[in-house]
Design a protein around this motif. Sequence first.
Motif, PDB file in Angstrom:
ATOM      1  N   THR A 111      44.004   8.412   0.042  1.00 28.10           N
ATOM      2  CA  THR A 111      44.251   9.821   0.354  1.00 28.10           C
ATOM      3  C   THR A 111      43.458  10.219   1.590  1.00 28.10           C
ATOM      4  OG1 THR A 111      44.570  10.303  -2.001  1.00 28.10           O
ATOM      5  CG2 THR A 111      44.143  12.172  -0.545  1.00 28.10           C
ATOM      6  N   THR A 112      44.114  10.916   2.516  1.00 28.40           N
ATOM      7  CA  THR A 112      43.425  11.380   3.718  1.00 28.40           C
ATOM      8  C   THR A 112      42.868  12.787   3.502  1.00 28.40           C
ATOM      9  OG1 THR A 112      45.571  12.093   4.604  1.00 28.40           O
ATOM     10  CG2 THR A 112      44.698   9.987   5.376  1.00 28.40           C
ATOM     11  N   VAL A 113      41.670  13.002   4.041  1.00 33.12           N
ATOM     12  CA  VAL A 113      40.983  14.291   3.900  1.00 33.12           C
ATOM     13  C   VAL A 113      40.501  14.742   5.277  1.00 33.12           C
ATOM     14  CG1 VAL A 113      39.069  15.534   2.819  1.00 33.12           C
ATOM     15  CG2 VAL A 113      40.228  13.690   1.567  1.00 33.12           C
ATOM     16  N   PRO A 114      41.212  15.653   5.926  1.00 35.18           N
ATOM     17  CA  PRO A 114      40.742  16.170   7.222  1.00 35.18           C
ATOM     18  C   PRO A 114      39.412  16.902   7.069  1.00 35.18           C
ATOM     19  CG  PRO A 114      43.057  16.671   6.886  1.00 35.18           C
ATOM     20  CD  PRO A 114      42.535  16.169   5.581  1.00 35.18           C
ATOM     21  N   ILE A 121      39.229  20.853   6.810  1.00 37.78           N
ATOM     22  CA  ILE A 121      39.514  21.629   5.603  1.00 37.78           C
ATOM     23  C   ILE A 121      38.842  21.063   4.353  1.00 37.78           C
ATOM     24  CG2 ILE A 121      41.694  22.522   6.507  1.00 37.78           C
ATOM     25  CD1 ILE A 121      43.143  20.417   4.840  1.00 37.78           C
ATOM     26  N   GLY A 122      38.432  19.797   4.404  1.00 35.74           N
ATOM     27  CA  GLY A 122      37.756  19.207   3.264  1.00 35.74           C
ATOM     28  C   GLY A 122      38.620  19.043   2.034  1.00 35.74           C
ATOM     29  N   ARG A 123      39.937  19.049   2.243  1.00 34.34           N
ATOM     30  CA  ARG A 123      40.885  18.874   1.150  1.00 34.34           C
ATOM     31  C   ARG A 123      41.934  17.852   1.556  1.00 34.34           C
ATOM     32  NH1 ARG A 123      41.970  23.469  -2.543  1.00 34.34           N
ATOM     33  NH2 ARG A 123      40.063  24.702  -2.678  1.00 34.34           N
ATOM     34  N   THR A 124      42.772  17.447   0.635  1.00 36.33           N
ATOM     35  CA  THR A 124      43.755  16.425   0.952  1.00 36.33           C
ATOM     36  C   THR A 124      44.703  16.905   2.046  1.00 36.33           C
ATOM     37  OG1 THR A 124      45.368  17.138  -0.707  1.00 36.33           O
ATOM     38  CG2 THR A 124      43.661  15.593  -1.411  1.00 36.33           C
ATOM     39  N   PHE A 125      45.089  15.983   2.899  1.00 33.87           N
ATOM     40  CA  PHE A 125      45.929  16.330   4.037  1.00 33.87           C
ATOM     41  C   PHE A 125      47.299  16.820   3.595  1.00 33.87           C
ATOM     42  CE2 PHE A 125      48.916  15.478   7.455  1.00 33.87           C
ATOM     43  CZ  PHE A 125      48.268  16.035   8.545  1.00 33.87           C
ATOM     44  N   LYS A 164      42.150  19.695  -4.066  1.00 32.42           N
ATOM     45  CA  LYS A 164      40.748  19.339  -4.220  1.00 32.42           C
ATOM     46  C   LYS A 164      40.615  17.840  -4.476  1.00 32.42           C
ATOM     47  CE  LYS A 164      39.515  23.786  -6.323  1.00 32.42           C
ATOM     48  NZ  LYS A 164      39.060  24.465  -7.567  1.00 32.42           N
ATOM     49  N   LYS A 165      39.616  17.233  -3.843  1.00 30.78           N
ATOM     50  CA  LYS A 165      39.376  15.798  -4.043  1.00 30.78           C
ATOM     51  C   LYS A 165      39.131  15.473  -5.504  1.00 30.78           C
ATOM     52  CE  LYS A 165      36.181  13.983  -1.752  1.00 30.78           C
ATOM     53  NZ  LYS A 165      34.831  13.929  -1.160  1.00 30.78           N
ATOM     54  N   GLU A 190      40.480   5.872  -2.866  1.00 27.67           N
ATOM     55  CA  GLU A 190      39.767   5.759  -1.604  1.00 27.67           C
ATOM     56  C   GLU A 190      40.187   6.935  -0.725  1.00 27.67           C
ATOM     57  OE1 GLU A 190      37.492   3.668  -0.702  1.00 27.67           O
ATOM     58  OE2 GLU A 190      37.630   2.054  -2.191  1.00 27.67           O
ATOM     59  N   PHE A 191      39.215   7.499   0.015  1.00 31.25           N
ATOM     60  CA  PHE A 191      39.499   8.630   0.883  1.00 31.25           C
ATOM     61  C   PHE A 191      39.237   8.265   2.339  1.00 31.25           C
ATOM     62  CE2 PHE A 191      38.495  10.458  -3.250  1.00 31.25           C
ATOM     63  CZ  PHE A 191      39.534  11.368  -3.422  1.00 31.25           C
ATOM     64  N   ILE A 192      40.143   8.677   3.214  1.00 35.99           N
ATOM     65  CA  ILE A 192      39.937   8.532   4.651  1.00 35.99           C
ATOM     66  C   ILE A 192      39.566   9.902   5.200  1.00 35.99           C
ATOM     67  CG2 ILE A 192      41.045   8.074   6.873  1.00 35.99           C
ATOM     68  CD1 ILE A 192      42.752   5.971   5.534  1.00 35.99           C
ATOM     69  N   TYR A 193      38.364  10.017   5.726  1.00 38.68           N
ATOM     70  CA  TYR A 193      37.901  11.281   6.293  1.00 38.68           C
ATOM     71  C   TYR A 193      38.175  11.268   7.794  1.00 38.68           C
ATOM     72  CZ  TYR A 193      35.608  11.667   1.782  1.00 38.68           C
ATOM     73  OH  TYR A 193      35.363  11.723   0.430  1.00 38.68           O
TER      74      TYR A 193
END
Length: 225
Positions: free
Chosen positions: A34-37, A40-44, A49-50, A65-68
């Motif tokens: 999941t990508t998280v910009p 915004i700190g939330r899913t793209f 919410k994560k 796994e998160f991609i920031y």
Amino acid sequence: MRKKVVLSWSGGKDSCLALDVLIKQGYEVACLLTTVPKEIGRTFGHGEKKELIQLQAKSLSIPAEFIYCTFEDYSERFVSDLRKIKDTYGITGIAYGDLYLDGHREWGEKTAAEAGLDAVYPLWMEEKDSLKALKAFAESGYKAKVIRVREDVLDSSWLGKELNQDFVSKIEDEPVCPMGESGEYHTFVYDGPLFYKSIQLDSPVVIQLETTKKLEFGEFRLAEK
């Protein structure tokens, strides 16, 4: 030897259907991605919410796994992190839940190739088959709620609706893709055949975003089925 892939995961019906199909086709899904910009700190994809994505992963017994990233370096960061995930999990491909938008597929295939991976599209179909796909989800045993709507096409009365047969019959009458492929609506899956526990969603409130309305849950937890 089963093919091992990572699945691009939004938390909604498309990625859940993709997971179901992949497993039935004999793939091993090593992790949910999941990508998280950072802006915004939330899913793209859905602005979720994560913590809710982590609950889904826990219930499915698949690592998350998160991609920031930032909006500016989204593709670059995606490829860079995908290479690391490839090494960590020993995957051969990345799967996406896209249905028929060629531009999305072109981007997915390009980034996968840059990371040295195959791009897998288990749900790929013609646009005319999107209603059939929604009916399949409604009959699949998975449970999902509408958590975001585009205000130019759907009003806030759609928020919180369950993706069941009643939803199917009503969305047919709206000027949208039945599966919301252009972002007309987004969903959150909270239970289903692959879920070891269901996700209890409580204390909902509606928040106004720039061009959409979002259903926020103030409380959420795993519950025995």
